[in-house]
Write a protein that holds these residues in place. Structure first.
Motif, mmCIF file in Angstrom:
data_model
loop_
_atom_site.group_PDB
_atom_site.id
_atom_site.type_symbol
_atom_site.label_atom_id
_atom_site.label_comp_id
_atom_site.label_asym_id
_atom_site.label_seq_id
_atom_site.Cartn_x
_atom_site.Cartn_y
_atom_site.Cartn_z
ATOM 1 N N MET A 253 28.198 9.915 -4.018
ATOM 2 C CA MET A 253 27.819 8.596 -3.513
ATOM 3 C C MET A 253 26.336 8.510 -3.155
ATOM 4 O O MET A 253 25.733 7.447 -3.254
ATOM 5 N N LEU A 254 25.751 9.629 -2.742
ATOM 6 C CA LEU A 254 24.321 9.656 -2.426
ATOM 7 C C LEU A 254 23.451 9.904 -3.656
ATOM 8 O O LEU A 254 22.234 9.800 -3.589
ATOM 9 N N GLY A 255 24.082 10.272 -4.772
ATOM 10 C CA GLY A 255 23.335 10.554 -5.994
ATOM 11 C C GLY A 255 22.611 11.880 -5.952
ATOM 12 O O GLY A 255 21.601 12.048 -6.627
ATOM 13 N N LEU A 256 23.123 12.830 -5.165
ATOM 14 C CA LEU A 256 22.495 14.154 -5.047
ATOM 15 C C LEU A 256 23.094 15.092 -6.084
ATOM 16 O O LEU A 256 24.303 15.305 -6.115
ATOM 17 N N LYS A 257 22.254 15.662 -6.915
ATOM 18 C CA LYS A 257 22.728 16.565 -7.966
ATOM 19 C C LYS A 257 22.498 18.031 -7.609
ATOM 20 O O LYS A 257 23.202 18.906 -8.059
ATOM 21 N N LYS A 258 21.489 18.288 -6.777
ATOM 22 C CA LYS A 258 21.157 19.662 -6.404
ATOM 23 C C LYS A 258 21.904 20.067 -5.141
ATOM 24 O O LYS A 258 22.503 19.245 -4.465
ATOM 25 N N ASP A 259 21.839 21.364 -4.830
ATOM 26 C CA ASP A 259 22.546 21.909 -3.675
ATOM 27 C C ASP A 259 21.643 22.101 -2.455
ATOM 28 O O ASP A 259 22.091 22.653 -1.458
ATOM 29 N N ASP A 260 20.404 21.648 -2.511
ATOM 30 C CA ASP A 260 19.467 21.935 -1.427
ATOM 31 C C ASP A 260 19.808 21.222 -0.117
ATOM 32 O O ASP A 260 19.335 21.618 0.945
ATOM 33 N N GLN A 261 20.637 20.195 -0.146
ATOM 34 C CA GLN A 261 21.037 19.478 1.063
ATOM 35 C C GLN A 261 22.446 19.852 1.525
ATOM 36 O O GLN A 261 22.944 19.298 2.505
ATOM 37 N N ASP A 262 23.102 20.798 0.840
ATOM 38 C CA ASP A 262 24.501 21.108 1.114
ATOM 39 C C ASP A 262 24.765 21.563 2.554
ATOM 40 O O ASP A 262 25.746 21.141 3.158
ATOM 41 N N VAL B 22 30.546 12.886 -1.004
ATOM 42 C CA VAL B 22 29.316 12.437 -0.356
ATOM 43 C C VAL B 22 28.130 12.601 -1.305
ATOM 44 O O VAL B 22 27.300 11.693 -1.442
ATOM 45 N N LYS B 23 28.056 13.748 -1.977
ATOM 46 C CA LYS B 23 26.943 13.983 -2.899
ATOM 47 C C LYS B 23 26.952 12.989 -4.056
ATOM 48 O O LYS B 23 25.903 12.489 -4.456
ATOM 49 N N MET C 112 36.836 20.566 3.120
ATOM 50 C CA MET C 112 35.474 20.104 3.296
ATOM 51 C C MET C 112 34.769 19.945 1.951
ATOM 52 O O MET C 112 33.931 19.068 1.809
ATOM 53 N N GLU C 113 35.113 20.767 1.006
ATOM 54 C CA GLU C 113 34.439 20.708 -0.296
ATOM 55 C C GLU C 113 34.689 19.375 -0.997
ATOM 56 O O GLU C 113 33.801 18.865 -1.673
ATOM 57 N N ASP C 114 35.905 18.809 -0.828
ATOM 58 C CA ASP C 114 36.168 17.500 -1.431
ATOM 59 C C ASP C 114 35.254 16.448 -0.829
ATOM 60 O O ASP C 114 34.688 15.625 -1.533
ATOM 61 N N TYR C 115 35.126 16.486 0.505
ATOM 62 C CA TYR C 115 34.226 15.540 1.171
ATOM 63 C C TYR C 115 32.798 15.752 0.704
ATOM 64 O O TYR C 115 32.076 14.793 0.444
ATOM 65 N N LEU C 116 32.376 17.005 0.609
ATOM 66 C CA LEU C 116 31.012 17.315 0.189
ATOM 67 C C LEU C 116 30.732 16.743 -1.196
ATOM 68 O O LEU C 116 29.703 16.106 -1.421
ATOM 69 N N ASN C 117 31.651 16.964 -2.128
ATOM 70 C CA ASN C 117 31.463 16.441 -3.486
ATOM 71 C C ASN C 117 31.399 14.924 -3.487
ATOM 72 O O ASN C 117 30.553 14.334 -4.163
#
Length: 118
Positions: free
Chosen positions: A11-20, A8-9, A1-6
């Motif tokens: 591609m979405l341009g998310l740098k912070k962890d607040d949406q993890d 997705v983040k 799941m961590e690979d997918y999470l990275n």
């Protein structure tokens, strides 16, 4: 799941962890849905060749938050049309995988009719 999470983040341009936590839930649900479509059981992982579907559908799902159930969305001259299923664009790839792995024929049983008058 961590690979997918990275992925997705990134591609979405998310740098912070607040949406993890939200993204993990979306990825979990997307993975479960894809497993059903591929006729995989819980013990099987999504094949690496189809992992991109989890990433792409998760991004679509995240971008659609608060617009669930809508087929169209318009605001200030911008119009967005959603497909009926986030997996529609990947239907051919899913069917190809199932055909290559002979999944459709494995999932079908045999139907026998009995004549009660014999």
């Amino acid at each position: 799941m961590e690979d997918y999470l990275n992925d997705v983040k990134i591609m979405l341009g998310l740098k912070k962890d607040d949406q993890d936590e939200l993204l993990k839930l979306i990825i979990k649900n997307t993975t479960a849905s894809l497993k059903v479509k591929l006729a995989l059981n819980n013990d099987n992982n999504i094949p690496d060749s189809l992992g991109y579907i989890v990433t792409e559908v998760s991004i679509r799902r995240f971008n659609r938050l608060n617009n669930e159930g809508m087929s169209n969305y318009s605001q200030e001259g911008e119009s967005i049309t959603y497909q009926s299923s986030d997996f529609d664009d990947f239907a051919a790839d899913i069917e190809d995988y199932k055909t290559q792995n002979d999944i459709a024929s494995k999932s079908l049983g045999t139907l026998q009719a009995l004549n009660p008058y014999e």
